[in-house]
Design a protein around this motif. Structure first.
Motif, mmCIF file in Angstrom:
data_model
loop_
_atom_site.group_PDB
_atom_site.id
_atom_site.type_symbol
_atom_site.label_atom_id
_atom_site.label_comp_id
_atom_site.label_asym_id
_atom_site.label_seq_id
_atom_site.Cartn_x
_atom_site.Cartn_y
_atom_site.Cartn_z
ATOM 1 N N HIS A 73 54.812 52.722 -34.791
ATOM 2 C CA HIS A 73 54.843 52.282 -33.396
ATOM 3 C C HIS A 73 56.205 51.721 -33.045
ATOM 4 O O HIS A 73 56.949 51.251 -33.920
ATOM 5 N N PHE A 74 56.531 51.778 -31.783
ATOM 6 C CA PHE A 74 57.736 51.150 -31.252
ATOM 7 C C PHE A 74 57.288 50.183 -30.165
ATOM 8 O O PHE A 74 56.765 50.589 -29.127
ATOM 9 N N GLY A 75 57.430 48.890 -30.422
ATOM 10 C CA GLY A 75 57.059 47.888 -29.442
ATOM 11 C C GLY A 75 55.589 47.867 -29.099
ATOM 12 O O GLY A 75 55.211 47.446 -28.012
ATOM 13 N N MET A 76 54.740 48.332 -30.029
ATOM 14 C CA MET A 76 53.293 48.374 -29.805
ATOM 15 C C MET A 76 52.930 49.163 -28.544
ATOM 16 O O MET A 76 51.943 48.877 -27.870
ATOM 17 N N LEU A 77 53.744 50.189 -28.232
ATOM 18 C CA LEU A 77 53.430 51.059 -27.101
ATOM 19 C C LEU A 77 52.177 51.875 -27.402
ATOM 20 O O LEU A 77 51.843 52.135 -28.553
ATOM 21 N N ASP A 78 51.498 52.289 -26.339
ATOM 22 C CA ASP A 78 50.236 53.013 -26.520
ATOM 23 C C ASP A 78 50.438 54.345 -27.235
ATOM 24 O O ASP A 78 49.602 54.762 -28.042
ATOM 25 N N THR A 79 51.536 55.043 -26.948
ATOM 26 C CA THR A 79 51.834 56.308 -27.616
ATOM 27 C C THR A 79 52.581 56.019 -28.912
ATOM 28 O O THR A 79 53.655 55.428 -28.905
ATOM 29 N N ARG A 80 52.011 56.455 -30.015
ATOM 30 C CA ARG A 80 52.617 56.189 -31.315
ATOM 31 C C ARG A 80 53.603 57.297 -31.691
ATOM 32 O O ARG A 80 53.580 58.393 -31.139
ATOM 33 N N LEU A 81 54.452 56.989 -32.646
ATOM 34 C CA LEU A 81 55.484 57.915 -33.101
ATOM 35 C C LEU A 81 54.941 58.760 -34.238
ATOM 36 O O LEU A 81 54.434 58.236 -35.234
ATOM 37 N N ILE A 361 57.743 58.894 -24.550
ATOM 38 C CA ILE A 361 57.504 59.262 -25.952
ATOM 39 C C ILE A 361 56.560 60.454 -26.037
ATOM 40 O O ILE A 361 56.772 61.390 -26.826
ATOM 41 N N ALA A 362 55.519 60.444 -25.207
ATOM 42 C CA ALA A 362 54.533 61.528 -25.235
ATOM 43 C C ALA A 362 55.099 62.841 -24.718
ATOM 44 O O ALA A 362 54.761 63.918 -25.222
ATOM 45 N N GLN A 363 55.993 62.776 -23.726
ATOM 46 C CA GLN A 363 56.460 63.991 -23.056
ATOM 47 C C GLN A 363 57.801 64.499 -23.578
ATOM 48 O O GLN A 363 58.180 65.632 -23.289
#
Length: 449
Positions: A73-81, A361-363
């Motif tokens: 994760h980056f900054g606990m964003l909803d979309t994970r890496l 991140i998702a797109q």
């Protein structure tokens, strides 16, 4: 007199001790704690750190018992890496308690002949120019050791750093995260779970023993003063506020808080004294990278110290430690402070920023991959004027069935000729790979082997 003294028997000090012993250097590790801390600050072992282990033939010890999570994760964003897109044999992070990592690394260091003294506190160090005098206190009282070099792997309050007067500039904490190692009766269905709302942010990670680590931050945690000791009732309330459920949390084995203070040592080396790990860089544990960067500090320094003390490389090689690792520390603080800003974004504007970043991140696969390479440690490149020099070498396959990491196991440089490779590697005709797995610059004085 070629001894190296290391202050601190955490993962960084132990890995450095093992690397020095691999080079035949006498090493003594002084650790103030009588026994290993059972509570593990660090859990995640990132892909580059697993590669470091593989370069010494140790990856199997860790992958055999750790959980594998194919994202970060980056900054606990909803979309994970997604780590599965990374160019590595280890496209995942390992979840393994720091206490177990220390146990395995201590076995490695001791097995190679390192002397590890527990219950021995370094009280000060003095660089005389020709040696370093280490003043310590042990079970039998105070004593002194003389060493060719000393490395402070003794944490953010490093006695070694303070003794030689290395500045540690930075910013004080103004936000406090919380951590709970607990049993969850109804854990999230996904292994890497995180959620953020206006009422708080929560991340849940499975532990190898069946428990879970729950980490989070709430709007009430945005303050300069440290909150009171964490309680289980507070943990449940914070989880519910952010997610709507407490996942059946109970039976805590560790409750703790941590701040977002950020500091970076002005010098990683002063004379015969070096800093590595938390002694050199302090930051919010965002992204789970702290221990990993510290182990990679040790990987960079270990072979250089050994080569200089063995007489196979000039003393000037040691100057490259600060030149290469300090910029990594700068990027580390930039990343973790940026992530902290995202984690603390509980306002409507902040939540919109989080939404925008998650969508990017998702797109955008390229943007996602760049962040994943940064978190994983695979993006590190050391300063060099030549195109390939300073870059990380992948685990190249040779026609004889061996791999680069296998050839690096003895901790010595490996020369590569394209005729040996099983496939093309960036059009390279020949290259010299350093013991830490990076391509050597033609201008770097490498050990004679």
């Amino acid at each position: 007199m070629d001894q190296v003294v290391i202050a601190g028997a955490g993962p960084v000090g132990l890995w450095l001790a093992a690397e020095l012993r691999l080079g035949g250097i006498p090493v003594t590790v002084l650790e103030s704690r009588l026994s290993r801390n059972p509570h593990s600050k660090a859990l995640g072992m990132q892909p580059r750190t697993i590669e470091v282990l593989a370069m010494r033939g140790l990856d199997g010890l860790f992958t055999a018992e750790a959980r594998r999570i194919p994202n970060g994760h980056f900054g606990m964003l909803d979309t994970r890496l997604d780590f599965r897109a990374l160019d590595t044999d280890f496209p995942y992070q390992l979840v393994i308690p720091q206490a177990r990592t220390e146990e395995l690394l201590e076995e490695r260091a001791a097995g190679l002949g390192a002397t590890i003294r527990r219950g021995h506190q370094v009280t000060s160090v003095e660089d005389t120019g020709s040696a370093v005098v280490v003043h310590a206190s042990g079970p039998d009282g105070p004593y002194s050791l003389e060493a060719a070099y000393v490395v402070g792997c003794d944490g953010v309050h490093s006695t070694v750093r303070q003794s030689v007067g290395i500045d540690f500039p930075g910013t004080a904490a103004n936000a406090w995260g919380w951590l709970a190692d607990v049993t969850l009766d109804a854990p999230p269905a996904v292994q890497g779970y995180n959620r953020s709302t206006a009422d708080g942010a929560v991340l849940v990670a499975p532990l190898p023993d069946g428990r879970h680590r729950v980490v989070g931050m709430s709007p009430s945690d945005l303050r300069a003063s440290r909150p009171d000791d964490l309680t289980m009732d507070e943990v449940r309330a914070k989880i519910i506020a952010a997610t709507g459920t407490d996942f059946g949390a109970h039976s805590p084995v560790w409750l703790s808080r941590f701040g977002n203070a950020a500091n970076l040592a002005a010098e990683y080396r002063r004379g015969r004294v070096f800093l590595a790990g938390d002694a050199a860089h302090r930051h919010m544990p965002a992204g789970g990278v702290g221990m990993n960067v510290g182990i990679q500090d040790a990987m960079n320094l270990g072979w250089k110290l050994a080569a200089v003390l063995n007489g196979s490389a000039p003393a000037s090689l040691l100057d490259t430690y600060h030149a290469e690792r300090h910029p990594v520390g700068v990027e580390l603080l930039e990343s973790t402070q940026a992530q902290t800003a995202l984690i603390c974004s509980f306002t409507p504007d902040g939540l919109q920023l989080r939404s925008l970043m998650s969508r990017q991140i998702a797109q955008s696969p390229e943007f996602s991959r760049q962040l994943a390479e940064q978190i994983s440690g695979l993006s590190v490149r050391y300063p060099a004027s030549e195109p390939l020099a300073g870059t990380r070498a992948p685990n190249l396959k040779f026609r004889d069935g061996t791999t680069l990491f296998e050839r690096l196991t003895p901790g010595r440089p490996v020369r590569i000729d394209h005729s040996e490779l099983a496939e093309d590697w960036a059009g390279v005709r020949s290259a010299l790979i350093r013991p830490d797995g990076y391509v050597a610059s033609p201008t770097m004085s490498m050990p004679d082997h």
